[in-house]
Design an enzyme around this catalytic site. Structure first.
Site, PDB file in Angstrom:
ATOM      1  N   MET A  50     -27.169 -37.475  43.880  1.00 32.50           N
ATOM      2  CA  MET A  50     -25.790 -37.892  43.611  1.00 32.50           C
ATOM      3  C   MET A  50     -25.769 -38.940  42.495  1.00 32.50           C
ATOM      4  O   MET A  50     -24.799 -39.699  42.356  1.00 32.50           O
ATOM      5  CB  MET A  50     -25.156 -38.450  44.883  1.00 32.50           C
ATOM      6  CG  MET A  50     -25.050 -37.383  45.968  1.00 32.50           C
ATOM      7  SD  MET A  50     -23.806 -37.742  47.192  1.00 32.50           S
ATOM      8  CE  MET A  50     -24.427 -39.240  47.895  1.00 32.50           C
TER       9      MET A  50
ATOM     10  N   HIS B 219     -35.483 -41.484  43.509  1.00 33.01           N
ATOM     11  CA  HIS B 219     -35.140 -40.198  42.886  1.00 33.01           C
ATOM     12  C   HIS B 219     -36.232 -39.787  41.900  1.00 33.01           C
ATOM     13  O   HIS B 219     -36.626 -38.620  41.835  1.00 33.01           O
ATOM     14  CB  HIS B 219     -33.824 -40.305  42.101  1.00 33.01           C
ATOM     15  CG  HIS B 219     -32.629 -40.665  42.923  1.00 33.01           C
ATOM     16  ND1 HIS B 219     -31.971 -41.867  42.803  1.00 33.01           N
ATOM     17  CD2 HIS B 219     -31.960 -39.984  43.884  1.00 33.01           C
ATOM     18  CE1 HIS B 219     -30.942 -41.898  43.631  1.00 33.01           C
ATOM     19  NE2 HIS B 219     -30.916 -40.775  44.308  1.00 33.01           N
TER      20      HIS B 219
ATOM     21  N   GLY C  81     -36.033 -36.215  49.575  1.00 33.98           N
ATOM     22  CA  GLY C  81     -36.703 -37.404  50.081  1.00 33.98           C
ATOM     23  C   GLY C  81     -36.678 -37.438  51.606  1.00 33.98           C
ATOM     24  O   GLY C  81     -35.667 -37.076  52.217  1.00 33.98           O
TER      25      GLY C  81
ATOM     26  N   SER D  92     -32.200 -47.372  47.596  1.00 32.78           N
ATOM     27  CA  SER D  92     -30.981 -46.592  47.848  1.00 32.78           C
ATOM     28  C   SER D  92     -29.976 -46.939  46.759  1.00 32.78           C
ATOM     29  O   SER D  92     -29.912 -48.090  46.316  1.00 32.78           O
ATOM     30  CB  SER D  92     -30.402 -46.966  49.217  1.00 32.78           C
ATOM     31  OG  SER D  92     -29.050 -46.542  49.297  1.00 32.78           O
ATOM     32  N   SER D  93     -29.196 -45.952  46.364  1.00 37.52           N
ATOM     33  CA  SER D  93     -28.152 -46.202  45.355  1.00 37.52           C
ATOM     34  C   SER D  93     -27.166 -47.240  45.869  1.00 37.52           C
ATOM     35  O   SER D  93     -26.507 -47.929  45.096  1.00 37.52           O
ATOM     36  CB  SER D  93     -27.398 -44.911  45.036  1.00 37.52           C
ATOM     37  OG  SER D  93     -28.307 -43.927  44.602  1.00 37.52           O
TER      38      SER D  93
HETATM   39  P1  AMP Z   1     -28.976 -39.214  46.933  1.00 37.97           P
HETATM   40  O1  AMP Z   1     -28.706 -39.347  45.483  1.00 37.97           O
HETATM   41  O2  AMP Z   1     -28.909 -40.487  47.688  1.00 37.97           O
HETATM   42  O3  AMP Z   1     -28.189 -38.087  47.558  1.00 37.97           O
HETATM   43  O4  AMP Z   1     -30.490 -38.770  47.065  1.00 37.97           O
HETATM   44  C1  AMP Z   1     -30.991 -37.659  46.370  1.00 37.97           C
HETATM   45  C2  AMP Z   1     -32.379 -37.363  46.864  1.00 37.97           C
HETATM   46  O5  AMP Z   1     -33.206 -38.510  46.641  1.00 37.97           O
HETATM   47  C3  AMP Z   1     -32.419 -37.070  48.365  1.00 37.97           C
HETATM   48  O6  AMP Z   1     -33.347 -36.025  48.605  1.00 37.97           O
HETATM   49  C4  AMP Z   1     -32.900 -38.383  48.939  1.00 37.97           C
HETATM   50  O7  AMP Z   1     -33.567 -38.243  50.168  1.00 37.97           O
HETATM   51  C5  AMP Z   1     -33.854 -38.858  47.852  1.00 37.97           C
HETATM   52  N1  AMP Z   1     -34.056 -40.305  47.942  1.00 37.97           N
HETATM   53  C6  AMP Z   1     -33.101 -41.262  47.993  1.00 37.97           C
HETATM   54  N2  AMP Z   1     -33.668 -42.486  48.143  1.00 37.97           N
HETATM   55  C7  AMP Z   1     -35.006 -42.286  48.211  1.00 37.97           C
HETATM   56  C8  AMP Z   1     -36.143 -43.134  48.374  1.00 37.97           C
HETATM   57  N3  AMP Z   1     -36.019 -44.451  48.512  1.00 37.97           N
HETATM   58  N4  AMP Z   1     -37.382 -42.572  48.393  1.00 37.97           N
HETATM   59  C9  AMP Z   1     -37.526 -41.227  48.260  1.00 37.97           C
HETATM   60  N5  AMP Z   1     -36.497 -40.371  48.097  1.00 37.97           N
HETATM   61  C10 AMP Z   1     -35.253 -40.877  48.078  1.00 37.97           C
END
Ligand code: AMP
Length: 291
Positions: free
Chosen positions: A38, A45, A155, A193-194
Protein backbone atom coordinates in the site's frame (compact mmCIF):
# COMPACT_ATOMS: atom_id res chain seq x y z
CA UNK A 1 30.77 14.74 -5.14
CA UNK A 2 29.15 13.31 -8.26
CA UNK A 3 25.59 12.18 -7.65
CA UNK A 4 24.78 9.04 -9.63
CA UNK A 5 21.58 9.16 -11.64
CA UNK A 6 19.55 6.06 -10.78
CA UNK A 7 16.78 4.94 -13.07
CA UNK A 8 13.21 4.81 -11.79
CA UNK A 9 11.10 1.74 -12.54
CA UNK A 10 8.40 2.06 -15.17
CA UNK A 11 5.15 3.34 -13.65
CA UNK A 12 1.93 1.77 -14.92
CA UNK A 13 -1.52 2.79 -13.74
CA UNK A 14 -3.88 0.89 -15.94
CA UNK A 15 -4.77 -2.81 -15.53
CA UNK A 16 -4.75 -3.59 -19.28
CA UNK A 17 -1.19 -2.27 -19.66
CA UNK A 18 0.22 -4.12 -16.66
CA UNK A 19 -1.39 -7.29 -17.95
CA UNK A 20 0.04 -6.83 -21.45
CA UNK A 21 3.57 -6.05 -20.17
CA UNK A 22 3.71 -8.94 -17.72
CA UNK A 23 2.11 -11.37 -20.19
CA UNK A 24 4.76 -10.39 -22.74
CA UNK A 25 7.55 -10.99 -20.21
CA UNK A 26 6.09 -14.42 -19.47
CA UNK A 27 5.98 -15.28 -23.15
CA UNK A 28 9.68 -14.39 -23.31
CA UNK A 29 10.25 -17.02 -20.60
CA UNK A 30 10.90 -14.54 -17.77
CA UNK A 31 9.85 -15.37 -14.22
CA UNK A 32 7.77 -12.71 -12.48
CA UNK A 33 7.79 -11.77 -8.80
CA UNK A 34 4.88 -9.76 -7.40
CA UNK A 35 5.16 -7.57 -4.28
CA UNK A 36 1.77 -6.12 -3.31
CA UNK A 37 1.97 -3.05 -1.04
CA UNK A 38 0.00 0.00 0.00
CA UNK A 39 3.03 2.26 -0.46
CA UNK A 40 4.74 4.48 2.13
CA UNK A 41 7.57 2.06 1.57
CA UNK A 42 10.10 1.17 4.27
CA UNK A 43 12.81 -1.43 4.70
CA UNK A 44 10.19 -4.10 5.48
CA UNK A 45 8.70 -3.68 2.00
CA UNK A 46 12.17 -3.45 0.48
CA UNK A 47 13.09 -6.82 2.01
CA UNK A 48 10.23 -8.37 0.00
CA UNK A 49 11.49 -6.58 -3.10
CA UNK A 50 14.98 -7.99 -2.45
CA UNK A 51 13.61 -11.53 -2.08
CA UNK A 52 11.72 -11.10 -5.34
CA UNK A 53 14.63 -9.66 -7.34
CA UNK A 54 16.86 -12.47 -6.07
CA UNK A 55 14.41 -15.16 -7.17
CA UNK A 56 12.69 -13.71 -10.25
CA UNK A 57 13.74 -12.11 -13.53
CA UNK A 58 11.17 -9.33 -13.31
CA UNK A 59 9.73 -7.76 -10.17
CA UNK A 60 6.41 -5.91 -10.12
CA UNK A 61 5.64 -3.81 -7.04
CA UNK A 62 2.01 -2.79 -6.69
CA UNK A 63 1.12 0.33 -4.72
CA UNK A 64 -2.58 0.50 -4.03
CA UNK A 65 -4.30 1.71 -0.89
CA UNK A 66 -7.22 -0.65 -1.25
CA UNK A 67 -10.37 1.08 0.04
CA UNK A 68 -12.32 -2.17 0.50
CA UNK A 69 -9.98 -3.45 3.21
CA UNK A 70 -10.39 -0.37 5.41
CA UNK A 71 -13.16 -0.70 7.96
CA UNK A 72 -12.79 2.97 8.89
CA UNK A 73 -13.03 5.51 6.03
CA UNK A 74 -10.91 8.07 7.97
CA UNK A 75 -8.16 5.50 8.32
CA UNK A 76 -8.12 5.16 4.51
CA UNK A 77 -8.14 8.93 3.96
CA UNK A 78 -5.29 9.48 6.41
CA UNK A 79 -3.12 6.54 5.30
CA UNK A 80 0.33 7.94 4.29
CA UNK A 81 0.74 8.45 0.53
CA UNK A 82 3.88 9.55 -1.34
CA UNK A 83 4.23 7.91 -4.74
CA UNK A 84 7.23 10.02 -5.79
CA UNK A 85 9.22 9.05 -2.70
CA UNK A 86 8.17 5.39 -3.15
CA UNK A 87 9.39 5.44 -6.76
CA UNK A 88 12.73 6.85 -5.60
CA UNK A 89 13.08 4.09 -3.00
CA UNK A 90 12.57 1.57 -5.80
CA UNK A 91 15.08 3.26 -8.12
CA UNK A 92 18.23 1.50 -9.26
CA UNK A 93 17.02 -0.94 -11.87
CA UNK A 94 16.13 -3.93 -9.69
CA UNK A 95 12.37 -3.37 -9.88
CA UNK A 96 11.04 -3.46 -13.42
CA UNK A 97 7.49 -2.22 -12.98
CA UNK A 98 5.43 -0.32 -10.43
CA UNK A 99 1.68 -0.74 -10.75
CA UNK A 100 -0.16 2.09 -9.00
CA UNK A 101 -3.78 2.13 -10.15
CA UNK A 102 -6.57 4.35 -8.86
CA UNK A 103 -9.55 2.93 -6.93
CA UNK A 104 -11.67 3.47 -10.07
CA UNK A 105 -9.21 1.40 -12.13
CA UNK A 106 -9.57 -1.53 -9.72
CA UNK A 107 -13.25 -1.12 -8.85
CA UNK A 108 -14.94 0.40 -11.91
CA UNK A 109 -18.58 1.40 -11.68
CA UNK A 110 -20.75 -1.69 -11.22
CA UNK A 111 -18.12 -3.85 -9.51
CA UNK A 112 -19.88 -6.15 -7.04
CA UNK A 113 -17.86 -9.36 -6.73
CA UNK A 114 -16.02 -10.10 -3.49
CA UNK A 115 -14.20 -13.06 -2.01
CA UNK A 116 -14.75 -14.56 1.43
CA UNK A 117 -12.29 -16.75 3.27
CA UNK A 118 -14.59 -18.61 5.67
CA UNK A 119 -13.80 -18.68 9.39
CA UNK A 120 -10.26 -17.29 8.88
CA UNK A 121 -11.64 -13.87 7.95
CA UNK A 122 -13.76 -13.64 11.09
CA UNK A 123 -11.28 -14.44 13.85
CA UNK A 124 -8.53 -12.44 15.61
CA UNK A 125 -7.78 -9.41 13.38
CA UNK A 126 -10.92 -10.10 11.34
CA UNK A 127 -13.06 -9.78 14.42
CA UNK A 128 -11.68 -6.26 15.07
CA UNK A 129 -11.94 -5.25 11.42
CA UNK A 130 -15.07 -6.76 9.86
CA UNK A 131 -14.73 -7.06 6.08
CA UNK A 132 -10.98 -6.39 6.14
CA UNK A 133 -9.80 -9.81 4.92
CA UNK A 134 -12.56 -10.06 2.35
CA UNK A 135 -11.25 -6.74 0.97
CA UNK A 136 -7.68 -8.05 1.04
CA UNK A 137 -8.62 -11.35 -0.63
CA UNK A 138 -10.69 -9.61 -3.31
CA UNK A 139 -7.99 -7.14 -4.32
CA UNK A 140 -5.31 -9.84 -4.33
CA UNK A 141 -7.45 -12.16 -6.44
CA UNK A 142 -7.81 -9.28 -8.90
CA UNK A 143 -4.07 -8.49 -8.88
CA UNK A 144 -3.32 -12.19 -9.45
CA UNK A 145 -5.57 -12.05 -12.53
CA UNK A 146 -3.89 -8.91 -13.86
CA UNK A 147 -0.31 -9.99 -13.20
CA UNK A 148 0.57 -13.60 -14.11
CA UNK A 149 3.31 -13.87 -11.48
CA UNK A 150 5.24 -17.01 -10.59
CA UNK A 151 5.72 -15.98 -6.97
CA UNK A 152 4.04 -13.38 -4.75
CA UNK A 153 5.95 -12.07 -1.74
CA UNK A 154 4.28 -11.21 1.57
CA UNK A 155 5.57 -10.25 5.00
CA UNK A 156 5.00 -12.46 8.04
CA UNK A 157 4.47 -9.14 9.85
CA UNK A 158 0.85 -9.44 8.68
CA UNK A 159 0.62 -13.05 9.72
CA UNK A 160 -3.13 -13.56 9.32
CA UNK A 161 -3.01 -11.89 5.91
CA UNK A 162 -0.32 -14.37 4.87
CA UNK A 163 -2.58 -17.26 5.96
CA UNK A 164 -5.50 -15.70 4.06
CA UNK A 165 -3.41 -15.47 0.88
CA UNK A 166 -2.19 -19.05 1.23
CA UNK A 167 -5.82 -20.18 1.60
CA UNK A 168 -6.99 -18.04 -1.33
CA UNK A 169 -4.33 -19.37 -3.68
CA UNK A 170 -5.02 -22.96 -2.68
CA UNK A 171 -8.82 -22.72 -2.80
CA UNK A 172 -9.00 -20.86 -6.13
CA UNK A 173 -6.22 -22.93 -7.79
CA UNK A 174 -4.20 -19.78 -8.46
CA UNK A 175 -0.94 -20.87 -10.13
CA UNK A 176 1.20 -18.53 -8.00
CA UNK A 177 3.60 -19.55 -5.23
CA UNK A 178 3.22 -17.57 -1.98
CA UNK A 179 6.50 -16.71 -0.30
CA UNK A 180 6.41 -15.46 3.33
CA UNK A 181 9.30 -13.18 4.38
CA UNK A 182 10.55 -12.44 7.93
CA UNK A 183 9.47 -9.33 9.82
CA UNK A 184 11.98 -6.48 9.63
CA UNK A 185 12.37 -4.55 12.89
CA UNK A 186 14.06 -1.35 13.95
CA UNK A 187 17.10 -1.72 16.21
CA UNK A 188 14.87 -1.19 19.26
CA UNK A 189 12.69 -4.16 18.22
CA UNK A 190 9.65 -2.28 16.92
CA UNK A 191 8.40 -3.87 13.69
CA UNK A 192 8.63 -1.48 10.74
CA UNK A 193 5.21 -0.24 9.67
CA UNK A 194 3.97 2.57 7.44
CA UNK A 195 1.90 3.65 10.43
CA UNK A 196 4.94 4.23 12.67
CA UNK A 197 5.25 7.76 11.22
CA UNK A 198 2.16 8.69 13.22
CA UNK A 199 3.83 7.86 16.56
CA UNK A 200 5.26 10.62 18.76
CA UNK A 201 8.60 9.93 20.50
CA UNK A 202 6.74 9.04 23.67
CA UNK A 203 4.24 6.77 21.89
CA UNK A 204 7.09 5.00 20.13
CA UNK A 205 8.65 4.26 23.52
CA UNK A 206 5.30 2.92 24.72
CA UNK A 207 4.95 0.78 21.59
CA UNK A 208 8.18 -1.02 22.47
CA UNK A 209 6.17 -3.07 24.95
CA UNK A 210 4.83 -4.97 21.88
CA UNK A 211 8.15 -6.65 20.94
CA UNK A 212 8.87 -7.03 24.67
CA UNK A 213 5.59 -8.92 25.17
CA UNK A 214 6.38 -11.15 22.18
CA UNK A 215 9.88 -11.86 23.54
CA UNK A 216 8.38 -12.70 26.90
CA UNK A 217 6.02 -15.24 25.29
CA UNK A 218 8.92 -16.72 23.33
CA UNK A 219 11.04 -17.04 26.48
CA UNK A 220 8.23 -18.64 28.50
CA UNK A 221 7.60 -21.21 25.76
CA UNK A 222 11.33 -21.90 25.46
CA UNK A 223 11.41 -22.51 29.21
CA UNK A 224 8.73 -25.17 28.74
CA UNK A 225 5.60 -23.33 29.86
CA UNK A 226 2.56 -24.89 28.17
CA UNK A 227 -0.26 -22.99 29.90
CA UNK A 228 -1.32 -20.40 27.33
CA UNK A 229 -3.36 -18.45 29.88
CA UNK A 230 -0.31 -17.88 32.08
CA UNK A 231 1.76 -16.68 29.11
CA UNK A 232 -0.99 -14.39 27.83
CA UNK A 233 -1.33 -12.89 31.32
CA UNK A 234 2.40 -12.09 31.19
CA UNK A 235 2.05 -10.55 27.73
CA UNK A 236 -0.88 -8.40 28.81
CA UNK A 237 0.95 -7.23 31.90
CA UNK A 238 3.96 -6.22 29.78
CA UNK A 239 1.65 -4.34 27.39
CA UNK A 240 -0.11 -2.64 30.31
CA UNK A 241 3.16 -1.39 31.87
CA UNK A 242 3.03 2.10 30.39
CA UNK A 243 -0.75 2.31 30.94
CA UNK A 244 -1.00 4.08 27.59
CA UNK A 245 -1.80 1.25 25.18
CA UNK A 246 -5.26 -0.02 24.41
CA UNK A 247 -5.01 -3.77 23.84
CA UNK A 248 -7.31 -4.96 21.03
CA UNK A 249 -5.96 -8.49 21.52
CA UNK A 250 -2.96 -10.36 22.85
CA UNK A 251 -3.27 -14.10 22.39
CA UNK A 252 -1.64 -17.37 21.50
CA UNK A 253 -3.07 -19.29 18.58
CA UNK A 254 -2.42 -22.37 16.49
CA UNK A 255 0.07 -21.16 13.85
CA UNK A 256 -1.98 -22.69 10.99
CA UNK A 257 -5.64 -22.23 11.94
CA UNK A 258 -5.16 -19.13 14.14
CA UNK A 259 -7.62 -20.60 16.63
CA UNK A 260 -6.66 -19.57 20.18
CA UNK A 261 -4.98 -22.37 22.17
CA UNK A 262 -5.15 -23.15 25.88
CA UNK A 263 -2.21 -25.56 25.91
CA UNK A 264 0.95 -25.06 23.88
CA UNK A 265 1.47 -28.30 21.94
CA UNK A 266 2.69 -27.45 18.43
CA UNK A 267 3.66 -24.43 16.32
CA UNK A 268 2.07 -21.43 18.01
CA UNK A 269 1.78 -17.78 17.03
CA UNK A 270 1.62 -14.95 19.53
CA UNK A 271 -0.55 -12.22 18.02
CA UNK A 272 -0.85 -8.67 19.31
CA UNK A 273 -2.87 -5.66 18.21
CA UNK A 274 -2.80 -2.45 20.22
CA UNK A 275 -3.79 1.15 19.79
CA UNK A 276 -1.32 3.83 20.78
CA UNK A 277 -3.33 7.05 20.69
CA UNK A 278 -5.15 6.74 17.36
CA UNK A 279 -2.47 4.56 15.75
CA UNK A 280 -3.18 0.85 15.53
CA UNK A 281 -0.17 -1.48 15.50
CA UNK A 282 -0.03 -5.25 14.96
CA UNK A 283 2.82 -7.69 15.44
CA UNK A 284 3.41 -11.38 15.97
CA UNK A 285 5.98 -14.08 16.54
CA UNK A 286 5.78 -17.75 15.61
CA UNK A 287 7.15 -20.18 18.20
CA UNK A 288 7.84 -23.89 18.50
CA UNK A 289 7.42 -25.51 21.91
CA UNK A 290 10.35 -27.49 23.29
CA UNK A 291 9.77 -31.23 23.02
P1 AMP B 1 1.45 -2.93 3.50
O1 AMP B 1 1.97 -1.88 2.59
O2 AMP B 1 1.48 -2.55 4.94
O3 AMP B 1 0.13 -3.48 3.04
O4 AMP B 1 2.46 -4.14 3.40
C1 AMP B 1 2.81 -4.71 2.16
C2 AMP B 1 3.59 -5.97 2.41
O5 AMP B 1 4.76 -5.65 3.16
C3 AMP B 1 2.81 -7.00 3.22
O6 AMP B 1 3.08 -8.29 2.70
C4 AMP B 1 3.38 -6.82 4.61
O7 AMP B 1 3.29 -7.98 5.40
C5 AMP B 1 4.83 -6.49 4.30
N1 AMP B 1 5.46 -5.80 5.43
C6 AMP B 1 5.00 -4.71 6.07
N2 AMP B 1 5.81 -4.40 7.12
C7 AMP B 1 6.79 -5.33 7.13
C8 AMP B 1 7.92 -5.59 7.96
N3 AMP B 1 8.22 -4.81 9.00
N4 AMP B 1 8.72 -6.65 7.67
C9 AMP B 1 8.43 -7.46 6.62
N5 AMP B 1 7.38 -7.27 5.79
C10 AMP B 1 6.56 -6.24 6.04
Amino acid sequence: MVKLQTSLPELVTDPATIRALTQEAREQGKTIGLVPTMGALHDGHLSLVKASTEQCDLTVVTIFINPTQFTDKNDWTEYPRDLQSDMEKLAGGEVSLVFAPTAEDIYPHGHVTSIHIGPLEKIVEGRCRPGHFSGVATVLAKLFQMIPADTAFFGRKDYQQLKVVERLVQDLNVPIKVHGCPTIRDEDGLALSSRNVFLSQEQRQQALSIPKALKLAERRIEEGETDARAIVAGMRSELSCSGALHIDYALLADAETLKPVTTIQGPTVALIAVRVGSTRLIDNEVMMPQR
